[in-house]
Scaffold this active site. Sequence first.
Site, short mmCIF file in Angstrom:
data_model
loop_
_atom_site.label_atom_id
_atom_site.label_comp_id
_atom_site.label_asym_id
_atom_site.label_seq_id
_atom_site.Cartn_x
_atom_site.Cartn_y
_atom_site.Cartn_z
N SER A 203 28.70 22.52 2.63
CA SER A 203 28.16 22.77 1.42
C SER A 203 27.41 24.22 1.28
O SER A 203 28.15 24.98 1.58
CB SER A 203 26.96 21.69 0.79
N ASP A 470 35.31 14.94 -3.17
CA ASP A 470 34.05 15.46 -3.37
C ASP A 470 33.88 15.33 -4.74
O ASP A 470 34.58 15.87 -5.73
CB ASP A 470 34.09 16.80 -2.66
N HIS A 516 31.05 14.21 -0.82
CA HIS A 516 30.47 15.51 -0.38
C HIS A 516 30.01 15.58 0.74
O HIS A 516 28.71 15.07 0.87
CB HIS A 516 29.53 16.12 -1.54
#
Length: 598
Positions: A203, A470, A516
């Site tokens: 991320s 995601d 995610h």
Amino acid sequence: MAAKLRTVAVAALFTAAAAKASLREICTPSFVRAALPARSIVPGITIDASSVETTLVANASFSSNSYPSATLGYCNVTFAYSHDNVPGDLVHVTYWLPSACQFQNRYVSTGGGGLAINSGNSAIPSGVIAGAVSGITDGGFGSFNTMWNKVFLQQEGVINWQATRMFGYQAHHELATLGKQFARNIYNVTDNKKVYSYYQGCSEGGREGWSQVQRFANQFDGAAIGAPAFRYGQQQVNHLVGNVVEQTMRYFPPSCELEKIAKLTIAACDGLDGRADGIVSRSDLCKLHFNINTTIGAPYSCEASSGAFPFPFPGGLPDGPPDGPLPRSRIRRQFPPQNPTPAQSGTVTAEGVAVVSAFLNGLLDSQGRRAYISWQHGIIFDDAKTAYNADTNKWGLSINGLGGEWAARFLQLKNTSSLASLGGVTYDTLKEWMVLGMNRYGDTLQTTYPNLTEFRSAGGKVLQFHGEQDNSIPTAASVRYYESVRTTMYPGQAFNQSVAALDEFYRLFLVPGAGHCGSNSAQPGSPWPQTTLQTVIDWVEKGNAPETLSAKGAIDTICRWPLRPMWSARGTVLNCEYHQASLDSWVYELDAYDVPVY
Ligand SMILES: *[C@@H]1O[C@H](CO)[C@@H](O)[C@H](O)[C@H]1NC(C)=O
Ligand SMILES: *[C@@H]1O[C@H](CO)[C@@H](O)[C@H](O)[C@H]1NC(C)=O
Ligand SMILES: *[C@@H]1O[C@H](CO)[C@@H](O)[C@H](O)[C@H]1NC(C)=O
Ligand SMILES: *[C@@H]1O[C@H](CO)[C@@H](O)[C@H](O)[C@H]1NC(C)=O
Ligand SMILES: *[C@@H]1O[C@H](CO)[C@@H](O)[C@H](O)[C@H]1NC(C)=O
Ligand SMILES: *[C@@H]1O[C@H](CO)[C@@H](O)[C@H](O)[C@H]1NC(C)=O
Ligand SMILES: *[C@@H]1O[C@H](CO)[C@@H](O)[C@H](O)[C@H]1NC(C)=O
Ligand SMILES: [Ca+2]
């Protein structure tokens, strides 16, 4: 004679081994002070030797979705340094040191998530487990728990560029440069021996990894990069697309309706990958073949809920258990609990499906030109969440936290963590915000420089992976960057030829069904690769380039891009296939811009 020499050599080795300091001996401020990197290692900084703190942790157990479980001892070293030309500056770094017996001549930097530059003690164990000195930085923001947004403004309207540069790339550069030399000094690694250097993050942590690979070709030998939050100017505004679609179409789907559409999509697309296992391994085939209009009229019903803490929360920390590295209070402030929802029942509406279709199509400006890519079909619609108002009994806007703060604080330079309203905000506004962010933060945060020639020449390897479902950072964001690197570095080469060239140092894996930076509760059993650092280490140190990526979950083998997973023999055999129409579905032309968007 030869035999005698050999005995002597063995004896010397034995003595050297016996002389290795124990972890307890290493883990004192005086031992550490003697091993601090020389001033010249990072020009323009001064380390404060008196700031050294050490904590011996004899026996810690670690488990995570991003490294193998382990129990081991380590020394937690923290010290501070300052930039000579920045008044009042103080940056803290923490390094975890393995015992001298466990040290394998490796250094590992780990990154943050959301607006945090580190993940506290949740990511840093990864390195020690791999026999490395492992580091995190506080970026100079005041403490390891202070996020970049807290120091971003000097005053309303005035950007703190020092903090922004540090967050963008500089803090990680310093962390790794100091860390490598520190490791050398602590364990007496001689100049003729290499200390391998790695990066791991997901991320925002993934963006931080790319920020180094793109700028500092010799810094890391390998990087394991998940779901990078790069193309930052677009990415942060993209969180508001769902809200603006709802506002523009004047329909705010109840949460239960959104859930139902997601569930029906998953059910319809599950089998397109050749195996009915609840996991949509081919979101591209879902996009090509599933007509979401077929969900119109389907009945839904949900029980009342008391207002959940939003986990998994948007924008994401890599290993975000609610009671993990960041204090709940801090996360709570940035991601307030969702409104309570009433008992709901109804049928999926044409309006609801129209909102979801526009959301999944991605941002187009008022002239129909494409401003950004979109999420894959099969995701849960986190960024399209609505809020229930118990007073009016109506569903309405719930402004996305990350997108709202981005617009208010980082674009409008107001000292606030939320956007009060989206009044007057249109698709064109979102596009203008994307352009503004890309322009203002092009050299600090955008992180899409596509020429990796120097990194490749230095022998570096990147393993990039991204959950195919995601719902925070579109999977196609990773594919777009891969394509940008491919076409920049190998212009004019045939697709397969340039992919083969990239394969030598940069490999991309899309993780079926994963969300995610982890598996996805909407698709139980969806895999996540747990040993990516070990994989990239093997690639760098032993030349074992990963054909596929191993993962934990109901699917243990992840195909390498551009090959796509397809099950045969009634779902028992996984094939990685080449499928042109699928590949084409991942590529977007961003024709709303007059400049290249990599
Ligand atoms: C490195 O060498 C110094 C000097 O010989 C010694 O005191 C120290 O214990 C050594 N470090 C380790 C980790 O063995
Ligand atoms: C480490 O933990 C294990 C299991 O909890 C325990 O048996 C052992 O005694 C511990 N060792 C030390 C040095 O604390
Ligand atoms: C390391 O030790 C310091 C005290 O020196 C402590 O404040 C910090 O939380 C520890 N860091 C980690 C990541 O465990
Ligand atoms: C921003 O507001 C917070 C309180 O909400 C305050 O603590 C901080 O000092 C303010 N920062 C600036 C730069 O005005
Ligand atoms: C779905 O319905 C909308 C509205 O009737 C229509 O415009 C659209 O073309 C339909 N999509 C498909 C794929 O049939
Ligand atoms: C990429 O970088 C290399 C090395 O710096 C340079 O020689 C080459 O011209 C660059 N390519 C492009 C397309 O900018
Ligand atoms: C490219 O490679 C794939 C296998 O990876 C193959 O199926 C495909 O036919 C190749 N395309 C061309 C144009 O050679
Ligand atoms: Ca499936």
